[in-house]
Design an enzyme around this catalytic site. Structure first.
Site, short mmCIF file in Angstrom:
data_model
loop_
_atom_site.label_atom_id
_atom_site.label_comp_id
_atom_site.label_asym_id
_atom_site.label_seq_id
_atom_site.Cartn_x
_atom_site.Cartn_y
_atom_site.Cartn_z
N LYS A 36 0.83 -1.22 0.00
CA LYS A 36 0.00 0.00 0.00
C LYS A 36 0.85 1.26 0.00
O LYS A 36 0.48 2.26 -0.60
CB LYS A 36 -0.96 0.01 1.19
CG LYS A 36 -0.32 0.15 2.56
CD LYS A 36 -1.38 0.22 3.64
CE LYS A 36 -0.74 0.39 5.02
NZ LYS A 36 -1.77 0.48 6.08
N ARG A 131 -8.44 -0.48 16.49
CA ARG A 131 -8.78 -0.21 15.10
C ARG A 131 -9.78 -1.30 14.72
O ARG A 131 -10.86 -1.35 15.27
CB ARG A 131 -7.53 -0.17 14.21
CG ARG A 131 -7.78 0.59 12.89
CD ARG A 131 -6.54 0.68 12.03
NE ARG A 131 -6.19 -0.59 11.42
CZ ARG A 131 -5.16 -0.75 10.59
NH1 ARG A 131 -4.39 0.28 10.29
NH2 ARG A 131 -4.90 -1.94 10.07
#
Length: 361
Positions: A36, A131
């Site tokens: 990413k 998260r």
């Protein structure tokens, strides 16, 4: 070549990949290459695969599609929990996905069946970073449901730490994840092929552990590309930390006051800036700005000082280098700055040391 640009040393990426595979492989931990930060750049992804990475992980389906269209042969893992709106794309383009929501898993099952495919899933466990992740107390119920969903193959569990809450993936957290894996295997009579302990923040845990338990997988981006662990950003011995160099061109060089003058309001970034009066200084303007890079994440290689930036201009104190219009200024980048650079089309991507890389594969 056009400026601004980022120079990418492929030979050093190959070196870091091999060293990390050997390091973690010594304890039977497989590393997944996280793409990413390089926006799924196929040239770089190819280097990872040629140096032993079997699974490439990205948080964006568009990046996975880009790498697959470029012919990069690997297993592809979607890092970010799939959105309901993209479930069919996930099934078609990603072999594996990380999951924490039963509603999403049911949709993955539906589209996997519709497309006559088996989609592999890893269930994420919440261990404190807050998260994504299923609370440990809810794992039994979720696993029971997932095992009854046709079209899905539960291949493992994982956790994410240090990314949002800054929580360390220490021995206690990794022992907890190992214990959860063992309990699930015993209760449901299954084998979890992947127990993914985290990311580049796991280096300190790994080097201080005599027993890594059931952890057999880590998802690495920062360690590969910046040669650092992700808790304190310390360099990892034997790895290159200078793989990427950001280059920007001087478009103005003048002697001006050090302090803006006039009535002060918000600037382009929404801040009300304050500057010390240092008298006249040699200032330069570079053709790069906040839409291109996270300015707080770059460090100049020359003896200059970054004063600030607007969307398209970077301002520097040029007092010690006597830069002139047309000169180039070089910067090192941290992870966040690198992420921004690779996701803007306005910065040219220039690979170097391709021959050196190929000669040592």
């Amino acid at each position: 070549m056009n400026l601004p640009r980022i120079d990418i040393d492929l030979g050093k990426i190959a070196h870091n990949t091999r060293r990390l595979k050997k390091l973690y492989g010594s304890q039977d931990i497989n590393i997944i290459g996280v793409t990413k930060v390089i926006a799924g750049n196929p040239i770089i992804a190819d280097i990872l695969v040629k140096n032993g990475i079997e699974i490439l992980a990205d948080s964006r389906i568009s990046n996975i599609i880009k790498m697959r269209k470029a012919g990069i042969r690997a297993q592809y893992l979607l890092l970010r929990t799939p959105a309901l709106s993209q479930v069919e794309e996930v099934v078609i383009h990603a072999h594996i996905s990380l999951n924490s929501e039963l509603a999403v898993l049911k949709k993955l099952s539906e589209y996997a069946l519709r497309n006559h495919m088996i989609h592999k899933v890893v269930l994420m466990v919440e261990l404190g970073d807050l998260r994504e992740g299923i609370m440990p107390s809810e794992m039994n119920a979720i696993v029971k449901e997932v095992l009854n969903l046709d079209g899905l193959a539960l291949i493992g569990i994982g956790t994410n730490l240090a990314c949002f809450g800054g929580i360390s993936p220490d021995a206690d957290k990794m022992n907890e994840l190992s214990s959860i894996a063992i309990r699930l295997e015993e209760k449901f009579k299954i084998t979890l092929a992947m127990v993914s302990g985290g990311n580049s923040a796991n280096y300190n845990w790994f080097t201080s552990s005599k027993n890594t338990g059931r952890i057999n997988s880590l998802r690495l981006g920062e360690s590969i590309f910046l040669g650092r662990e992700a808790l304190c950003r310390r360099p990892i011995p034997g790895l290159f930390t200078d793989i990427f160099t950001l280059l920007a061109e001087v478009i103005e060089a003048k002697r001006k006051p050090s302090q803006p003058y006039g009535e002060v309001y918000q600037n382009a970034n929404g801040d009300i800036p304050r500057f010390k009066n240092k008298g006249l200084m040699n200032r330069a303007v570079l053709a790069i700005g906040t839409q291109d890079v996270m300015v707080s994440g770059i460090t100049p290689k020359q003896k200059i000082t970054v004063l600030g930036a607007s969307s398209d201009h970077l301002l520097i104190d040029n007092g010690k280098t006597s830069l002139k219009v047309g000169d180039t200024v070089a910067f090192d980048l941290n992870y966040s700055a690198l992420l921004r650079v690779f996701n803007t089309p306005c910065i040219a991507k220039n690979t170097i040391n391709q021959y050196e890389c190929e000669s040592i594969l």
